[in-house]
Design an enzyme around this catalytic site. Structure first.
Site, short mmCIF file in Angstrom:
data_model
loop_
_atom_site.label_atom_id
_atom_site.label_comp_id
_atom_site.label_asym_id
_atom_site.label_seq_id
_atom_site.Cartn_x
_atom_site.Cartn_y
_atom_site.Cartn_z
N LYS A 50 -130.40 10.41 -65.81
CA LYS A 50 -129.05 10.67 -65.28
C LYS A 50 -128.08 10.88 -66.44
O LYS A 50 -128.39 10.54 -67.59
CB LYS A 50 -128.62 9.48 -64.41
CG LYS A 50 -128.56 8.14 -65.16
CD LYS A 50 -128.38 6.97 -64.19
CE LYS A 50 -128.34 5.65 -64.93
NZ LYS A 50 -128.36 4.49 -64.03
N TYR A 56 -102.46 10.50 -87.00
CA TYR A 56 -101.38 10.20 -86.03
C TYR A 56 -100.88 8.76 -86.15
O TYR A 56 -101.66 7.85 -86.40
CB TYR A 56 -101.89 10.39 -84.60
CG TYR A 56 -102.09 11.81 -84.18
CD1 TYR A 56 -101.04 12.72 -84.14
CD2 TYR A 56 -103.35 12.24 -83.76
CE1 TYR A 56 -101.24 14.03 -83.71
CE2 TYR A 56 -103.56 13.55 -83.33
CZ TYR A 56 -102.49 14.43 -83.31
OH TYR A 56 -102.70 15.71 -82.88
C1 LIG Z 1 -129.34 3.63 -64.59
C2 LIG Z 1 -130.34 2.90 -63.77
C3 LIG Z 1 -131.56 2.52 -64.34
C4 LIG Z 1 -131.89 2.65 -65.81
O1 LIG Z 1 -131.36 1.54 -66.48
P1 LIG Z 1 -131.62 1.30 -68.05
O2 LIG Z 1 -131.07 -0.05 -68.28
O3 LIG Z 1 -130.89 2.35 -68.79
O4 LIG Z 1 -133.08 1.37 -68.28
C5 LIG Z 1 -132.51 1.95 -63.49
N1 LIG Z 1 -132.25 1.74 -62.17
C6 LIG Z 1 -131.08 2.08 -61.62
C7 LIG Z 1 -130.86 1.82 -60.17
C8 LIG Z 1 -130.07 2.65 -62.40
O5 LIG Z 1 -128.90 2.96 -61.83
#
Ligand SMILES: *Cc1c(COP(=O)(O)O)cnc(C)c1O
Length: 404
Positions: free
Chosen positions: A68, A294
């Site tokens: 994702k 800045y």
């Molecule tokens: C993002 C997510 C993961 C992955 O988590 P990590 O800690 O990055 O391995 C797994 N399960 C769900 C439901 C998530 O939203």
């Protein structure tokens, strides 16, 4: 007559000239992808991490790579293609669009959407062979109204209280199996304190795990097939590696990082996949008493040599990294960031780096010689976790694939 043929010749000449220009624009004038600021993606490190996790998990438990948010900023297609080649054929994304993007780029295997998809887009789930998480019973009913069969994984809420059907509500869980257009191919839950080894958090996680397997047992006793089971994300694997599941949903760990600098029960040697680099645009002398950037927050106590680096917060380097004892690497030496980070640029102290020149490469995250800036440390100095830091690296950074 002569005049006319001359214009005719001119027109053809102009046409050819415009076509050449167009060709040049389309094909030849492409900037190098290390022109300004970029993220290097080390596919050997990814392979290493895949092997590490396969070694930690029981043989029947496969990796479900969580890609994702553009694979946590690494480039979803780069990462998913490499994983397909390494034999990983299960992916998780957060959104329908992310799933479609993977399919349109030829990614093979199961793709699970972990989050919300508007049921009116159910057709897309079918068309792109995506699997949808069932968020609750009401959602399942809406999804079922579609005429075509939709693949789903049933999310069970065992204590995170975000999405999922409550573990204790067996009749609701059962009702999803009875819907005629939903095909339950898996069931999962998510742990909310698996990163902590404090006693109270370990017992909470143990309770979550117990609740999940209780649901599994009840469903089995009623002859329902819950399909593929999965519970652990990265910390779930590092702290509870032996669970009898079909998948582990691995995000951060695959990219070779942890959220913070804390301890875990198993501490495998993971290799960071991503480095962030950018070029120096200019080197200049600043006199004692003069300010930089800045707000004039940094005032030079002595004469200084500064270098301006072509990367900023619009590239994903958080603005609050300024003034947080932050440094980058240049010619394998630490160079502190001076004053406020700007949208597209930041300024560093290069007084002690004689060789500093325009065009030189600066490392914002990653290794240079014997020095390293770890993602965990950057995130920590910004008051966040690596997950947020990485997932917010912007599209303006070119992704450049390297192989160790
Ligand atoms: C993002 C997510 C993961 C992955 O988590 P990590 O800690 O990055 O391995 C797994 N399960 C769900 C439901 C998530 O939203």
């Amino acid at each position: 007559m002569t005049f006319q043929s001359k214009t005719g010749a001119m027109n053809i000449f102009n046409l050819i000239k415009s076509l050449c220009l167009l060709w040049t624009k389309l094909r030849i004038l492409k900037p190098s992808n290390t022109n300004r600021a970029w993220a290097e993606i080390d596919l050997s490190a990814l392979k290493h991490n895949v092997e590490v996790f396969q070694g930690l998990l029981p043989a029947e438990c496969k990796l479900m790579a969580v890609v994702k948010a553009n694979a946590y900023g690494h480039g979803d297609i780069i990462v998913a293609k490499a994983l397909n080649k390494l034999g990983v054929f299960a992916f998780a994304v957060a959104t329908l669009e992310e799933g479609i993007h993977l399919r349109k780029n030829g990614i093979k295997g199961e793709i699970l959407i972990l989050g919300y998809t508007d049921p009116c887009n159910a057709d897309c789930l079918v068309r792109y062979k995506l699997t949808q998480a069932v968020i609750d019973q009401q959602y399942a009913n809406l999804l079922d109204k579609n005429e075509k069969k939709i693949k789903v994984h049933l999310k069970i809420d065992t204590g995170m209280h975000r999405i999922g059907i409550d573990y204790s509500d067996i009749s609701q869980i059962e009702s999803v199996f009875k819907l005629k257009n939903l095909r339950v191919e898996g069931m999962f839950t998510h742990l909310c304190v698996s990163d902590s080894l404090a006693d109270k958090d370990v017992s909470y996680t143990d309770i979550q795990i117990k609740r999940f397997f209780e649901v599994v047992d009840i469903l089995k006793s009623k002859n329902y097939d819950a399909g593929k089971l999965h519970i652990q994300a990265t910390y779930g694997v590092l702290n509870y590696s032996g669970l009898p599941c079909d998948y582990a949903r691995l995000g951060l760990g695959l990219y070779g990082l942890l959220s913070t600098n804390g301890r875990t029960r198993v501490e495998p040697d993971l290799q960071p996949v991503l480095s962030v680099r950018a070029r120096i645009s200019t080197v200049r002398q600043i006199k004692a008493g003069e300010s930089v950037s800045y707000g004039r927050e940094f005032i030079a106590k002595d004469d200084f040599k500064t270098a301006t680096v072509a990367i900023g917060y619009a590239d994903g380097i958080p603005r609050n990294y300024s003034g947080a004892d932050a440094y980058v690497l240049l010619h394998s030496k630490k160079a502190p960031i001076l004053g406020r980070i700007c949208m597209d640029q930041l300024i560093i102290d290069a007084t002690h780096i004689e060789k500093a020149m325009p065009g030189d490469i600066v490392t914002i995250i990653g290794c240079d010689g014997n020095e390293i800036v770890r993602g965990e440390d950057v995130a920590d100095k910004c008051g966040t976790i690596t997950n947020e830091l990485l997932s917010r690296l912007s599209n303006r950074l070119n992704r450049v694939v390297i192989k160790g």
